[in-house]
Design an enzyme around this catalytic site. Structure first.
Site, mmCIF file in Angstrom:
data_model
loop_
_atom_site.group_PDB
_atom_site.id
_atom_site.type_symbol
_atom_site.label_atom_id
_atom_site.label_comp_id
_atom_site.label_asym_id
_atom_site.label_seq_id
_atom_site.Cartn_x
_atom_site.Cartn_y
_atom_site.Cartn_z
ATOM 1 N N THR A 145 0.852 -1.197 0.000
ATOM 2 C CA THR A 145 0.000 0.000 0.000
ATOM 3 C C THR A 145 0.882 1.239 0.000
ATOM 4 O OG1 THR A 145 -1.868 -1.085 1.045
ATOM 5 C CG2 THR A 145 -1.651 1.278 1.450
ATOM 6 N N GLN A 151 -3.834 -7.258 -6.460
ATOM 7 C CA GLN A 151 -4.391 -7.822 -5.226
ATOM 8 C C GLN A 151 -5.799 -7.266 -4.994
ATOM 9 O OE1 GLN A 151 -3.225 -6.764 -1.220
ATOM 10 N NE2 GLN A 151 -2.693 -8.904 -0.803
ATOM 11 N N HIS A 171 -7.022 -11.114 -1.531
ATOM 12 C CA HIS A 171 -6.443 -10.711 -0.242
ATOM 13 C C HIS A 171 -7.240 -11.354 0.897
ATOM 14 C CE1 HIS A 171 -4.367 -8.622 2.810
ATOM 15 N NE2 HIS A 171 -4.330 -7.411 2.318
ATOM 16 N N TYR A 221 -8.415 -8.115 7.040
ATOM 17 C CA TYR A 221 -9.450 -7.504 6.187
ATOM 18 C C TYR A 221 -10.642 -8.471 6.051
ATOM 19 C CZ TYR A 221 -5.761 -4.178 5.822
ATOM 20 O OH TYR A 221 -4.783 -3.270 6.171
ATOM 21 N N ARG A 274 -3.652 -14.831 -0.759
ATOM 22 C CA ARG A 274 -2.719 -14.477 0.317
ATOM 23 C C ARG A 274 -3.375 -14.686 1.674
ATOM 24 N NH1 ARG A 274 0.971 -9.166 1.947
ATOM 25 N NH2 ARG A 274 2.911 -10.324 1.741
ATOM 26 N N ASN A 307 -4.235 -5.735 12.745
ATOM 27 C CA ASN A 307 -5.656 -5.354 12.700
ATOM 28 C C ASN A 307 -6.503 -6.146 13.707
ATOM 29 O OD1 ASN A 307 -5.757 -3.177 10.886
ATOM 30 N ND2 ASN A 307 -5.639 -4.549 9.113
ATOM 31 N N GLY A 324 8.966 -6.959 0.439
ATOM 32 C CA GLY A 324 8.210 -5.723 0.496
ATOM 33 C C GLY A 324 9.130 -4.527 0.611
ATOM 34 N N ASN A 366 -4.228 -10.369 6.826
ATOM 35 C CA ASN A 366 -4.026 -9.091 7.543
ATOM 36 C C ASN A 366 -5.274 -8.438 8.123
ATOM 37 O OD1 ASN A 366 -1.356 -9.422 7.068
ATOM 38 N ND2 ASN A 366 -1.170 -7.910 5.444
HETATM 39 C C1 8OZ Z 1 -0.259 -1.223 5.489
HETATM 40 C C2 8OZ Z 1 -1.024 -0.051 5.447
HETATM 41 C C3 8OZ Z 1 -2.258 -0.078 4.846
HETATM 42 C C4 8OZ Z 1 -2.727 -1.254 4.287
HETATM 43 C C5 8OZ Z 1 -2.226 -4.964 4.344
HETATM 44 C C6 8OZ Z 1 -3.196 -3.643 2.628
HETATM 45 O O1 8OZ Z 1 -1.842 -5.035 5.514
HETATM 46 C C7 8OZ Z 1 -2.496 -3.659 3.738
HETATM 47 C C8 8OZ Z 1 -1.977 -2.419 4.344
HETATM 48 C C9 8OZ Z 1 -0.748 -2.373 4.962
HETATM 49 O O2 8OZ Z 1 -2.425 -6.004 3.681
#
Ligand code: 8OZ
Length: 373
Positions: free
Chosen positions: A27, A102, A179, A184, A231, A239, A326, A182
Protein backbone atom coordinates in the site's frame (compact mmCIF):
# COMPACT_ATOMS: atom_id res chain seq x y z
CA UNK A 1 20.63 -23.15 -15.32
CA UNK A 2 21.68 -20.85 -12.50
CA UNK A 3 23.22 -22.35 -9.35
CA UNK A 4 21.34 -19.79 -7.35
CA UNK A 5 18.02 -21.27 -6.19
CA UNK A 6 16.36 -17.84 -6.48
CA UNK A 7 17.20 -17.66 -10.19
CA UNK A 8 15.64 -20.83 -11.47
CA UNK A 9 12.40 -20.78 -13.46
CA UNK A 10 9.10 -21.47 -11.72
CA UNK A 11 5.70 -22.31 -13.13
CA UNK A 12 3.01 -20.26 -11.41
CA UNK A 13 -0.28 -21.44 -12.85
CA UNK A 14 -0.61 -20.08 -16.38
CA UNK A 15 2.69 -18.18 -16.33
CA UNK A 16 6.34 -19.20 -16.09
CA UNK A 17 8.65 -17.01 -14.04
CA UNK A 18 12.37 -16.83 -14.78
CA UNK A 19 13.25 -16.08 -11.15
CA UNK A 20 11.74 -16.29 -7.67
CA UNK A 21 12.17 -12.75 -6.30
CA UNK A 22 8.57 -11.52 -6.14
CA UNK A 23 7.43 -7.99 -5.31
CA UNK A 24 4.98 -8.17 -2.39
CA UNK A 25 1.75 -6.14 -2.41
CA UNK A 26 2.50 -2.72 -0.88
CA UNK A 27 0.00 0.00 0.00
CA UNK A 28 1.48 3.35 -1.07
CA UNK A 29 -1.58 5.68 -1.12
CA UNK A 30 -0.78 7.56 -4.31
CA UNK A 31 -3.82 7.10 -6.56
CA UNK A 32 -5.07 10.17 -8.47
CA UNK A 33 -8.11 12.00 -7.06
CA UNK A 34 -11.00 12.16 -7.35
CA UNK A 35 -11.81 8.56 -8.21
CA UNK A 36 -8.89 6.54 -6.72
CA UNK A 37 -7.37 6.18 -10.20
CA UNK A 38 -3.92 4.74 -11.03
CA UNK A 39 -1.95 7.28 -13.07
CA UNK A 40 1.35 7.84 -14.86
CA UNK A 41 3.43 8.07 -11.67
CA UNK A 42 2.12 4.67 -10.53
CA UNK A 43 2.94 3.17 -13.95
CA UNK A 44 6.49 4.53 -13.67
CA UNK A 45 6.86 3.03 -10.16
CA UNK A 46 5.75 -0.46 -11.23
CA UNK A 47 7.75 -0.35 -14.47
CA UNK A 48 10.89 0.54 -12.50
CA UNK A 49 10.38 -2.62 -10.43
CA UNK A 50 9.57 -4.93 -13.35
CA UNK A 51 12.15 -7.45 -14.54
CA UNK A 52 12.19 -10.02 -17.31
CA UNK A 53 10.18 -13.02 -16.12
CA UNK A 54 9.67 -11.53 -12.64
CA UNK A 55 6.34 -11.25 -10.80
CA UNK A 56 4.98 -8.04 -9.27
CA UNK A 57 1.87 -8.06 -7.09
CA UNK A 58 0.18 -4.67 -6.89
CA UNK A 59 -0.84 -2.79 -3.80
CA UNK A 60 -4.19 -3.89 -2.35
CA UNK A 61 -6.91 -2.60 -4.67
CA UNK A 62 -10.58 -1.91 -3.85
CA UNK A 63 -13.09 -4.19 -5.58
CA UNK A 64 -15.95 -1.71 -4.89
CA UNK A 65 -16.54 1.61 -3.13
CA UNK A 66 -17.68 -0.34 -0.05
CA UNK A 67 -14.35 -2.22 -0.02
CA UNK A 68 -12.46 1.05 0.55
CA UNK A 69 -10.76 1.77 3.87
CA UNK A 70 -7.69 3.95 3.42
CA UNK A 71 -7.37 7.32 1.69
CA UNK A 72 -5.75 7.47 -1.76
CA UNK A 73 -5.69 3.72 -2.46
CA UNK A 74 -6.69 2.63 -5.97
CA UNK A 75 -9.76 0.70 -7.11
CA UNK A 76 -10.55 -1.60 -10.02
CA UNK A 77 -14.30 -1.11 -10.38
CA UNK A 78 -14.63 1.98 -12.63
CA UNK A 79 -13.71 2.46 -16.28
CA UNK A 80 -11.22 5.20 -15.40
CA UNK A 81 -9.48 2.94 -12.87
CA UNK A 82 -9.27 0.14 -15.46
CA UNK A 83 -7.76 2.55 -18.00
CA UNK A 84 -5.24 3.68 -15.39
CA UNK A 85 -4.28 0.08 -14.65
CA UNK A 86 -3.98 -0.68 -18.38
CA UNK A 87 -1.12 1.79 -18.61
CA UNK A 88 0.53 0.12 -15.59
CA UNK A 89 0.28 -3.41 -17.02
CA UNK A 90 1.52 -2.24 -20.46
CA UNK A 91 4.57 -0.64 -18.88
CA UNK A 92 5.38 -3.79 -16.89
CA UNK A 93 4.85 -6.10 -19.87
CA UNK A 94 7.09 -3.87 -21.99
CA UNK A 95 9.94 -4.88 -19.65
CA UNK A 96 9.05 -8.57 -19.93
CA UNK A 97 7.55 -8.75 -16.45
CA UNK A 98 4.35 -10.24 -15.05
CA UNK A 99 1.87 -8.42 -12.82
CA UNK A 100 -1.04 -9.63 -10.68
CA UNK A 101 -3.34 -7.25 -8.82
CA UNK A 102 -4.39 -7.82 -5.23
CA UNK A 103 -8.19 -7.76 -4.82
CA UNK A 104 -9.23 -6.15 -1.53
CA UNK A 105 -12.26 -5.62 0.66
CA UNK A 106 -11.27 -4.08 4.01
CA UNK A 107 -14.48 -4.99 5.91
CA UNK A 108 -14.38 -3.33 9.33
CA UNK A 109 -10.97 -1.67 8.72
CA UNK A 110 -12.64 1.42 7.26
CA UNK A 111 -14.42 4.51 8.54
CA UNK A 112 -17.79 6.02 7.65
CA UNK A 113 -15.96 9.05 6.16
CA UNK A 114 -14.69 6.69 3.42
CA UNK A 115 -17.90 4.69 2.86
CA UNK A 116 -20.64 5.37 0.25
CA UNK A 117 -23.27 7.69 1.78
CA UNK A 118 -21.31 7.86 5.03
CA UNK A 119 -22.51 4.37 5.98
CA UNK A 120 -20.83 2.32 8.67
CA UNK A 121 -18.15 -0.14 7.52
CA UNK A 122 -19.39 -3.72 7.08
CA UNK A 123 -18.06 -6.86 8.76
CA UNK A 124 -19.02 -10.43 9.65
CA UNK A 125 -20.24 -9.20 13.05
CA UNK A 126 -20.78 -5.90 14.86
CA UNK A 127 -17.40 -6.18 16.60
CA UNK A 128 -15.01 -3.25 16.18
CA UNK A 129 -11.27 -3.79 15.86
CA UNK A 130 -9.54 -2.41 18.94
CA UNK A 131 -7.35 0.64 18.45
CA UNK A 132 -7.54 3.50 15.98
CA UNK A 133 -7.90 4.04 12.26
CA UNK A 134 -7.67 7.02 9.91
CA UNK A 135 -10.49 9.02 8.39
CA UNK A 136 -10.66 10.22 4.79
CA UNK A 137 -8.88 13.36 6.04
CA UNK A 138 -6.07 11.33 7.68
CA UNK A 139 -7.33 12.06 11.22
CA UNK A 140 -6.79 9.33 13.81
CA UNK A 141 -10.01 8.08 15.43
CA UNK A 142 -11.13 4.95 17.32
CA UNK A 143 -12.61 2.22 15.10
CA UNK A 144 -16.39 2.46 14.70
CA UNK A 145 -18.59 -0.55 15.44
CA UNK A 146 -19.21 -2.05 11.99
CA UNK A 147 -22.55 -3.22 10.64
CA UNK A 148 -22.88 -7.02 10.45
CA UNK A 149 -23.53 -8.11 6.87
CA UNK A 150 -26.85 -9.86 6.18
CA UNK A 151 -26.48 -13.37 4.75
CA UNK A 152 -28.09 -12.29 1.46
CA UNK A 153 -25.44 -9.55 0.97
CA UNK A 154 -22.59 -12.07 0.82
CA UNK A 155 -23.47 -13.31 -2.66
CA UNK A 156 -23.06 -9.72 -3.89
CA UNK A 157 -19.61 -9.49 -2.33
CA UNK A 158 -18.62 -12.78 -3.99
CA UNK A 159 -19.87 -11.41 -7.32
CA UNK A 160 -17.94 -8.17 -6.74
CA UNK A 161 -14.68 -10.12 -6.39
CA UNK A 162 -15.46 -12.07 -9.60
CA UNK A 163 -16.24 -8.85 -11.49
CA UNK A 164 -13.06 -7.19 -10.22
CA UNK A 165 -11.06 -10.21 -11.45
CA UNK A 166 -12.63 -9.84 -14.89
CA UNK A 167 -11.87 -6.11 -14.83
CA UNK A 168 -8.27 -6.95 -13.93
CA UNK A 169 -7.87 -9.24 -16.92
CA UNK A 170 -9.43 -6.60 -19.20
CA UNK A 171 -6.90 -4.12 -17.82
CA UNK A 172 -4.08 -6.47 -18.84
CA UNK A 173 -3.18 -8.12 -15.53
CA UNK A 174 -1.75 -11.63 -15.78
CA UNK A 175 -3.87 -12.66 -12.80
CA UNK A 176 -5.19 -11.66 -9.41
CA UNK A 177 -4.33 -12.31 -5.79
CA UNK A 178 -7.32 -12.61 -3.43
CA UNK A 179 -6.44 -10.71 -0.24
CA UNK A 180 -7.35 -13.16 2.50
CA UNK A 181 -4.80 -11.79 4.98
CA UNK A 182 -4.03 -9.09 7.54
CA UNK A 183 -7.41 -8.66 9.19
CA UNK A 184 -9.45 -7.50 6.19
CA UNK A 185 -12.92 -8.81 5.28
CA UNK A 186 -12.08 -12.39 4.27
CA UNK A 187 -9.72 -12.84 7.25
CA UNK A 188 -12.42 -11.32 9.51
CA UNK A 189 -14.75 -14.13 8.41
CA UNK A 190 -12.08 -16.80 8.95
CA UNK A 191 -11.31 -15.98 12.56
CA UNK A 192 -13.25 -16.33 15.79
CA UNK A 193 -12.19 -12.96 17.21
CA UNK A 194 -14.16 -11.11 14.52
CA UNK A 195 -16.72 -13.69 13.32
CA UNK A 196 -19.58 -14.28 15.82
CA UNK A 197 -22.16 -15.26 13.18
CA UNK A 198 -24.75 -17.99 13.62
CA UNK A 199 -25.61 -18.48 9.92
CA UNK A 200 -23.68 -20.80 7.59
CA UNK A 201 -20.82 -18.27 7.42
CA UNK A 202 -20.01 -18.49 11.15
CA UNK A 203 -19.34 -21.06 13.85
CA UNK A 204 -17.38 -24.06 12.55
CA UNK A 205 -14.11 -23.72 10.66
CA UNK A 206 -15.88 -24.90 7.54
CA UNK A 207 -18.50 -22.17 7.90
CA UNK A 208 -15.96 -19.42 8.61
CA UNK A 209 -13.93 -20.47 5.54
CA UNK A 210 -17.04 -20.45 3.33
CA UNK A 211 -16.86 -16.83 2.17
CA UNK A 212 -13.17 -17.02 1.20
CA UNK A 213 -13.73 -20.27 -0.69
CA UNK A 214 -16.85 -18.96 -2.45
CA UNK A 215 -14.84 -15.90 -3.51
CA UNK A 216 -12.01 -18.08 -4.80
CA UNK A 217 -14.45 -20.32 -6.70
CA UNK A 218 -16.15 -17.32 -8.28
CA UNK A 219 -12.84 -15.74 -9.28
CA UNK A 220 -11.71 -19.07 -10.78
CA UNK A 221 -14.97 -19.25 -12.71
CA UNK A 222 -14.36 -15.75 -13.98
CA UNK A 223 -10.67 -15.92 -15.05
CA UNK A 224 -9.44 -19.53 -14.61
CA UNK A 225 -7.59 -21.17 -11.70
CA UNK A 226 -4.18 -20.70 -13.33
CA UNK A 227 -4.49 -16.95 -12.90
CA UNK A 228 -5.56 -16.92 -9.26
CA UNK A 229 -3.41 -16.60 -6.15
CA UNK A 230 -4.51 -16.27 -2.53
CA UNK A 231 -2.72 -14.48 0.32
CA UNK A 232 -3.14 -15.61 3.92
CA UNK A 233 -1.56 -14.53 7.21
CA UNK A 234 -1.76 -17.58 9.48
CA UNK A 235 -1.68 -16.65 13.18
CA UNK A 236 -1.20 -12.98 12.22
CA UNK A 237 -2.37 -10.39 14.76
CA UNK A 238 -2.32 -7.22 12.61
CA UNK A 239 -5.66 -5.35 12.70
CA UNK A 240 -6.64 -7.02 15.98
CA UNK A 241 -6.91 -10.54 14.57
CA UNK A 242 -6.98 -13.71 16.67
CA UNK A 243 -8.61 -17.11 16.62
CA UNK A 244 -8.85 -20.19 18.77
CA UNK A 245 -8.16 -22.83 16.15
CA UNK A 246 -4.39 -23.32 16.40
CA UNK A 247 -3.36 -24.91 13.09
CA UNK A 248 -6.70 -26.46 12.20
CA UNK A 249 -8.22 -23.41 10.48
CA UNK A 250 -5.18 -22.89 8.29
CA UNK A 251 -4.84 -26.58 7.45
CA UNK A 252 -8.48 -26.69 6.37
CA UNK A 253 -8.28 -23.54 4.23
CA UNK A 254 -4.99 -24.49 2.58
CA UNK A 255 -6.15 -28.04 1.81
CA UNK A 256 -9.30 -26.63 0.22
CA UNK A 257 -7.24 -24.18 -1.86
CA UNK A 258 -5.02 -27.05 -2.95
CA UNK A 259 -8.05 -28.91 -4.33
CA UNK A 260 -8.85 -25.91 -6.51
CA UNK A 261 -5.51 -26.00 -8.33
CA UNK A 262 -4.91 -22.27 -8.07
CA UNK A 263 -1.67 -20.73 -9.35
CA UNK A 264 -0.14 -19.89 -5.99
CA UNK A 265 -0.55 -19.58 -2.26
CA UNK A 266 1.13 -16.56 -0.66
CA UNK A 267 1.74 -16.85 3.07
CA UNK A 268 2.93 -14.14 5.45
CA UNK A 269 5.12 -15.42 8.28
CA UNK A 270 3.82 -14.32 11.69
CA UNK A 271 7.39 -13.64 12.90
CA UNK A 272 7.57 -10.33 11.05
CA UNK A 273 5.99 -6.98 12.01
CA UNK A 274 5.80 -4.90 8.86
CA UNK A 275 4.63 -1.82 10.79
CA UNK A 276 8.02 -1.47 12.48
CA UNK A 277 11.62 -1.41 11.32
CA UNK A 278 13.05 -1.88 14.81
CA UNK A 279 11.01 -4.85 16.10
CA UNK A 280 13.24 -7.90 15.72
CA UNK A 281 11.82 -10.97 13.99
CA UNK A 282 9.96 -13.06 16.59
CA UNK A 283 12.08 -16.19 16.95
CA UNK A 284 9.27 -17.96 18.85
CA UNK A 285 6.59 -17.43 16.19
CA UNK A 286 5.40 -20.60 14.45
CA UNK A 287 6.89 -21.21 10.99
CA UNK A 288 4.02 -21.00 8.50
CA UNK A 289 6.03 -22.15 5.47
CA UNK A 290 7.33 -25.21 7.34
CA UNK A 291 3.81 -25.95 8.59
CA UNK A 292 1.88 -25.65 5.35
CA UNK A 293 4.10 -26.06 2.29
CA UNK A 294 3.40 -29.79 2.11
CA UNK A 295 -0.37 -29.18 1.98
CA UNK A 296 -0.29 -27.19 -1.25
CA UNK A 297 0.92 -28.46 -4.63
CA UNK A 298 0.91 -25.14 -6.53
CA UNK A 299 3.59 -22.48 -6.19
CA UNK A 300 4.15 -21.48 -2.56
CA UNK A 301 5.29 -17.88 -2.02
CA UNK A 302 6.57 -16.92 1.43
CA UNK A 303 6.79 -13.34 2.76
CA UNK A 304 7.94 -11.86 6.04
CA UNK A 305 11.15 -10.00 6.75
CA UNK A 306 13.37 -11.89 4.30
CA UNK A 307 16.91 -10.85 3.40
CA UNK A 308 18.67 -12.22 0.30
CA UNK A 309 20.44 -14.95 2.29
CA UNK A 310 17.40 -16.14 4.24
CA UNK A 311 15.36 -16.08 1.01
CA UNK A 312 17.94 -18.20 -0.80
CA UNK A 313 18.14 -20.69 2.08
CA UNK A 314 14.34 -20.99 2.30
CA UNK A 315 14.02 -21.81 -1.40
CA UNK A 316 17.09 -24.08 -1.33
CA UNK A 317 15.55 -26.06 1.58
CA UNK A 318 12.29 -26.47 -0.31
CA UNK A 319 10.32 -24.57 2.37
CA UNK A 320 8.99 -22.19 -0.29
CA UNK A 321 9.14 -21.91 -4.08
CA UNK A 322 9.46 -18.12 -4.24
CA UNK A 323 10.00 -15.24 -1.81
CA UNK A 324 8.06 -11.96 -1.72
CA UNK A 325 9.99 -8.87 -0.65
CA UNK A 326 8.21 -5.72 0.50
CA UNK A 327 10.32 -3.02 2.07
CA UNK A 328 13.50 -3.91 0.10
CA UNK A 329 11.51 -3.55 -3.15
CA UNK A 330 10.40 -0.05 -2.14
CA UNK A 331 13.97 1.22 -1.91
CA UNK A 332 15.56 -1.01 -4.60
CA UNK A 333 13.72 -0.82 -7.91
CA UNK A 334 16.19 -3.33 -9.37
CA UNK A 335 16.01 -5.68 -6.37
CA UNK A 336 16.17 -8.99 -8.33
CA UNK A 337 19.34 -7.91 -10.15
CA UNK A 338 20.92 -6.63 -6.93
CA UNK A 339 20.20 -9.94 -5.23
CA UNK A 340 21.53 -11.87 -8.21
CA UNK A 341 24.89 -10.08 -8.18
CA UNK A 342 25.10 -9.70 -4.40
CA UNK A 343 25.03 -5.88 -4.52
CA UNK A 344 24.36 -3.73 -1.49
CA UNK A 345 20.73 -2.76 -0.85
CA UNK A 346 19.57 0.83 -0.40
CA UNK A 347 17.79 1.26 2.98
CA UNK A 348 14.17 2.44 2.90
CA UNK A 349 12.67 5.57 4.44
CA UNK A 350 9.39 4.75 6.22
CA UNK A 351 8.32 8.42 6.33
CA UNK A 352 7.55 8.33 2.59
CA UNK A 353 5.72 4.96 2.51
CA UNK A 354 2.16 6.33 2.53
CA UNK A 355 0.94 9.27 0.48
CA UNK A 356 2.90 11.98 -1.33
CA UNK A 357 4.43 12.02 -4.79
CA UNK A 358 7.72 10.96 -6.35
CA UNK A 359 9.79 11.27 -3.22
CA UNK A 360 10.42 7.85 -1.71
CA UNK A 361 8.42 6.33 -4.58
CA UNK A 362 10.08 6.68 -7.97
CA UNK A 363 13.32 8.38 -6.91
CA UNK A 364 15.23 5.41 -5.43
CA UNK A 365 18.22 4.73 -7.69
CA UNK A 366 19.11 1.55 -9.57
CA UNK A 367 22.67 0.22 -9.19
CA UNK A 368 23.50 1.87 -12.50
CA UNK A 369 22.28 5.24 -11.28
CA UNK A 370 24.15 4.86 -7.98
CA UNK A 371 27.40 4.40 -9.92
CA UNK A 372 26.68 7.41 -12.13
CA UNK A 373 26.03 9.80 -9.20
C1 8OZ B 1 -0.26 -1.22 5.49
C2 8OZ B 1 -1.02 -0.05 5.45
C3 8OZ B 1 -2.26 -0.08 4.85
C4 8OZ B 1 -2.73 -1.25 4.29
C5 8OZ B 1 -2.23 -4.96 4.34
C6 8OZ B 1 -3.20 -3.64 2.63
O1 8OZ B 1 -1.84 -5.04 5.51
C7 8OZ B 1 -2.50 -3.66 3.74
C8 8OZ B 1 -1.98 -2.42 4.34
C9 8OZ B 1 -0.75 -2.37 4.96
O2 8OZ B 1 -2.43 -6.00 3.68
Amino acid sequence: MSNDPLFRPLKVGAIELSHRVVMAPLTRMRAAQPGDIPHALNAEYYAQRASKGGLLITEATDITAQAHGYPLVPGIYTRAQMEGWSAVTKAVHAKGGFIFTQLWHVGRISHSSMQPNGALPVAPSAVPASGTHMTAAFETVPFETPRALETHELADIVADFAQAALNARKAGFDGVEVHGANGYLLDQFLRTGSNKRSDRYGGSIENRARLLLEVVDAVIESIGAGRVGVRLSPWGSFNDMYDEDGSLLWEFVISELDKRDIAYLHVIEPRSDFTSDTAPLDANAPDAAASFKALFRGAFISAGGYLPDTARATVANGKADAIAFGRPFISNPDLPERIRVGAELTPHDRSTFYGGGREGYTDYPTMQQTVEV
